[in-house]
Design a protein around this motif. Sequence first.
Motif, PDB file in Angstrom:
ATOM      1  N   ASP A  22       0.847  -1.200   0.000  1.00 41.35           N
ATOM      2  CA  ASP A  22       0.000   0.000   0.000  1.00 41.35           C
ATOM      3  C   ASP A  22       0.886   1.257   0.000  1.00 41.35           C
ATOM      4  O   ASP A  22       1.153   1.856   1.042  1.00 41.35           O
ATOM      5  CB  ASP A  22      -0.904  -0.013   1.236  1.00 41.35           C
ATOM      6  N   ASN A  75       2.846   9.241   4.718  1.00 43.23           N
ATOM      7  CA  ASN A  75       3.605   9.438   5.953  1.00 43.23           C
ATOM      8  C   ASN A  75       5.070   9.782   5.689  1.00 43.23           C
ATOM      9  O   ASN A  75       5.932   9.575   6.544  1.00 43.23           O
ATOM     10  CB  ASN A  75       3.514   8.173   6.815  1.00 43.23           C
ATOM     11  N   LYS A 129       0.239   4.187  -1.213  1.00 45.46           N
ATOM     12  CA  LYS A 129      -0.488   5.417  -0.909  1.00 45.46           C
ATOM     13  C   LYS A 129      -0.396   5.730   0.581  1.00 45.46           C
ATOM     14  O   LYS A 129      -0.114   6.868   0.977  1.00 45.46           O
ATOM     15  CB  LYS A 129      -1.948   5.276  -1.328  1.00 45.46           C
ATOM     16  N   LYS A 130      -0.609   4.734   1.399  1.00 45.77           N
ATOM     17  CA  LYS A 130      -0.527   4.905   2.855  1.00 45.77           C
ATOM     18  C   LYS A 130       0.898   5.272   3.281  1.00 45.77           C
ATOM     19  O   LYS A 130       1.103   6.155   4.121  1.00 45.77           O
ATOM     20  CB  LYS A 130      -0.962   3.620   3.552  1.00 45.77           C
TER      21      LYS A 130
END
Length: 295
Positions: free
Chosen positions: A252, A259, A254-255
């Motif tokens: 993932d 951050n 995008k996650k």
Amino acid sequence: MDYNEKISRKSFLKASAFALAVPMFSKLNLDVKAPSPIGLQLYTLRNEISKDLLGTLKKVSAIGYKEVELYGYSDGKFFGKTAKEFKKILGDLGLNPVSGHYGAGVENKTAKGTLSNGWQKAVDDAAELGQKYVNCAYLTEAERKTIDQYKGYVDLFNKSGEVAKKAGLQFGYHNHDFEFKKIDGQLPYDLIAGKTDPKLVKLELDLYWVAKAGLDPVALFKKYPGRFPLWHVKDMDKKDGSFAEVGTGSIDFKKIFANRKLAGMTHFFVEQDVAKVPPVQAIETSYKNVVKMKV
């Protein structure tokens, strides 16, 4: 109200409306993040480079990559070229050599250009080439059998970081998955990340290997905020867990990219250790998918 007054009033209203809109436009522009330069760890193309260095680098540039991370520095040479020679080659192709990988040299003490043998020369050459980072790429199996060996790396990495800092460079450590397997009840990665000097030793996080170890990269960002200026962006095949082109697997991104500030990330490099298609085709697919991610 005469004609001139009407025109003046109309112009005033237009000017006022524009003045009110400018702050909004400015905010919108400030909120739009410029695309990150997309980097490539050249190890992905090691077979191609061994046959045709210049031709392979031209393909990397043509795809759109702007930054590269090097490997294989040996006896003062980058792929058989001096720092001055290789700097010109990369410069002509618009490729920025941000970072490089180096061995610890604990097992093979005769190899030059490692943390244990000829490190000052390696750092000086990296600086001449224009690198910003010098990273320990890997610990051989013989170099990581005991927790005491890892404790020794705390000192070695700090010293390597001091040499790099004096040359205006930053030292870092690149992980695989074995650092996340406990030895005598201790996690080697916690020694590397937790016991070294944060100013002297940064962490290059390989997102694939973290996932392979069953961990969440964001949890590491929270545990060691600001320590991860470099990432290896590589994906994991959904079926068999092997290496995959970025954007085609199970990770993932995008996650993770959401951050990036917590991590302290400033540069990232696409990498695919093994490809099921021709490597140049693989890195082109990864490049296009990273562009789509708008990171």
